[in-house]
Design an enzyme around this catalytic site. Structure first.
Site, PDB file in Angstrom:
ATOM      1  N   HIS A 134       0.823  -1.218   0.000  1.00 28.56           N
ATOM      2  CA  HIS A 134       0.000   0.000   0.000  1.00 28.56           C
ATOM      3  C   HIS A 134       0.851   1.259   0.000  1.00 28.56           C
ATOM      4  O   HIS A 134       0.595   2.179   0.775  1.00 28.56           O
ATOM      5  CB  HIS A 134      -0.916   0.010   1.226  1.00 28.56           C
ATOM      6  CG  HIS A 134      -2.004  -1.015   1.170  1.00 28.56           C
ATOM      7  ND1 HIS A 134      -2.972  -1.036   0.193  1.00 28.56           N
ATOM      8  CD2 HIS A 134      -2.285  -2.063   1.967  1.00 28.56           C
ATOM      9  CE1 HIS A 134      -3.805  -2.037   0.401  1.00 28.56           C
ATOM     10  NE2 HIS A 134      -3.401  -2.696   1.471  1.00 28.56           N
ATOM     11  N   GLN A 191      -0.666 -13.063   6.289  1.00 25.50           N
ATOM     12  CA  GLN A 191      -1.688 -12.171   6.839  1.00 25.50           C
ATOM     13  C   GLN A 191      -3.040 -12.855   6.831  1.00 25.50           C
ATOM     14  O   GLN A 191      -3.497 -13.372   5.799  1.00 25.50           O
ATOM     15  CB  GLN A 191      -1.759 -10.878   6.029  1.00 25.50           C
ATOM     16  CG  GLN A 191      -0.817  -9.832   6.568  1.00 25.50           C
ATOM     17  CD  GLN A 191      -1.240  -8.419   6.209  1.00 25.50           C
ATOM     18  OE1 GLN A 191      -0.710  -7.890   5.238  1.00 25.50           O
ATOM     19  NE2 GLN A 191      -2.147  -7.829   6.959  1.00 25.50           N
ATOM     20  N   GLU A 250      -6.612 -11.785   7.205  1.00 28.56           N
ATOM     21  CA  GLU A 250      -7.295 -10.485   7.161  1.00 28.56           C
ATOM     22  C   GLU A 250      -8.554 -10.553   6.291  1.00 28.56           C
ATOM     23  O   GLU A 250      -8.930  -9.551   5.687  1.00 28.56           O
ATOM     24  CB  GLU A 250      -6.335  -9.399   6.667  1.00 28.56           C
ATOM     25  CG  GLU A 250      -5.632  -9.704   5.354  1.00 28.56           C
ATOM     26  CD  GLU A 250      -4.762  -8.555   4.850  1.00 28.56           C
ATOM     27  OE1 GLU A 250      -4.808  -7.450   5.413  1.00 28.56           O
ATOM     28  OE2 GLU A 250      -4.049  -8.781   3.855  1.00 28.56           O
ATOM     29  N   ASP A 308      -8.706  -4.897   6.870  1.00 25.41           N
ATOM     30  CA  ASP A 308      -9.275  -5.692   5.780  1.00 25.41           C
ATOM     31  C   ASP A 308     -10.256  -6.732   6.319  1.00 25.41           C
ATOM     32  O   ASP A 308     -11.272  -7.020   5.683  1.00 25.41           O
ATOM     33  CB  ASP A 308      -8.165  -6.362   4.958  1.00 25.41           C
ATOM     34  CG  ASP A 308      -7.569  -5.387   3.957  1.00 25.41           C
ATOM     35  OD1 ASP A 308      -8.325  -4.612   3.361  1.00 25.41           O
ATOM     36  OD2 ASP A 308      -6.330  -5.384   3.794  1.00 25.41           O
TER      37      ASP A 308
HETATM   38  C1  3PY Z   1      -5.127  -4.482   7.705  1.00 27.26           C
HETATM   39  O1  3PY Z   1      -5.572  -4.076   8.798  1.00 27.26           O
HETATM   40  O2  3PY Z   1      -5.850  -4.890   6.782  1.00 27.26           O
HETATM   41  C2  3PY Z   1      -3.708  -4.481   7.456  1.00 27.26           C
HETATM   42  O3  3PY Z   1      -3.260  -5.044   6.489  1.00 27.26           O
HETATM   43  C3  3PY Z   1      -2.818  -3.752   8.422  1.00 27.26           C
HETATM   44  O4  3PY Z   1      -1.536  -3.578   7.945  1.00 27.26           O
HETATM   45 MG    MG Z   2      -4.633  -5.425   4.970  1.00 30.08          MG
END
Ligand code: 3PY
Ligand code: MG
Length: 254
Positions: A47, A147, A149, A175
């Site tokens: 990002h 991740q 998310e 996310d």
């Molecule tokens: C999120 O909160 O989606 C993230 O990827 C934080 O870095």
């Molecule tokens: Mg994210």
């Protein structure tokens, strides 16, 4: 790559590793952040407008002071190989939602026989001067962090966490909230419940987990619930908040 670096410290029961997110183009900011005393830096290639060349220049500024991990733009071998070859201490892979996504991340991050990371000769390898040494140590010493998310990832967590080669889980509350139809509502009870579920499944398997928080108090909450690493705010937020606070004092609108 640093010996006794991020991946090894994740496996130990030490104090949580406190990092911050780097998104601004420029080498000075990472130098300043190192001097602040952060334990590690999270270079955000997903990002931000940072290129892999920018990331390498930042790593060269940081040197061996603290570990630097890159959040890659996508779960592809190209992105993951590039981040590791410039000498990142690990990669954080966004949106790992399934067993197949997790296997793809391992395949790209780990050299054979654990994966199929392709062999280059880059900064990570001392441009060739530490080639064999790096190959021997890379699978253990570079962290693969996936991740979690998305609600799909929460549903599939069991089959993600059983994939060998994952070193830790990074929870993305923002996310996750969006995928639940609650965009930005990271303290909504349903989002909190999903995060609790992620943490407890990780804890049951001894899988280290960490989280992003906009503020220190959001990160403290994660640490109280067992986070081994946190990312507090972003470089741009730190600059804005620090500058704005001084300006507000002088303008009299504290
Ligand atoms: C999120 O909160 O989606 C993230 O990827 C934080 O870095
Ligand atoms: Mg994210």
């Amino acid at each position: 790559m640093i010996s006794d670096g991020f991946a090894d410290r994740l496996r130990l029961d030490g104090t949580p590793l406190i990092g911050t997110l780097v998104s601004m183009d420029g080498r000075d900011s990472v130098d300043v952040l190192c001097r602040c005393g952060f334990d590690w830096l999270f270079l955000d290639l997903e990002h931000s407008s940072l290129s892999i060349g920018d990331a390498k220049a930042m790593l060269q500024v940081v040197g061996d002071r603290i570990p630097v991990l890159a959040r890659v733009a996508a779960n592809t071998p190209t992105d993951i190989h590039a981040a590791l070859d410039i000498g990142c201490d690990g990669v954080i892979v966004p949106l790992v939602n399934s067993n197949a996504d997790a296997k793809a991340a391992v395949k790209a991050s780990k050299y054979p026989p654990d994966g199929a990371r392709s062999v280059g000769i880059g900064r990570a390898h001392g441009y060739g001067s530490k080639f064999n040494e790096y190959l021997a140590r890379a699978n253990r010493e570079t962290a693969l962090i996936v991740q979690i998310e998305h609600r799909e990832a929460v549903d599939n967590l069991g089959e993600i966490l059983c994939v060998k080669g994952i070193d830790a889980v990074f929870i993305g509350p923002y996310d996750l909230s969006g995928s639940m139809g609650l965009l930005g509502q990271v303290t909504h009870e349903a989002v909190r419940a999903a995060i609790r579920q992620i943490r407890s499944q990780c804890d049951a398997l001894g899988m280290p987990h960490g989280s992003f928080g906009m503020t220190a108090s959001a990160c403290e909450e994660a640490v109280r619930h067992g986070a081994k690493f946190v990312v507090v705010g972003t470089d741009a937020m730190h600059l804005y908040n620090g500058a704005k606070a001084q300006l507000n004092v002088l303008r009299g609108d504290r």
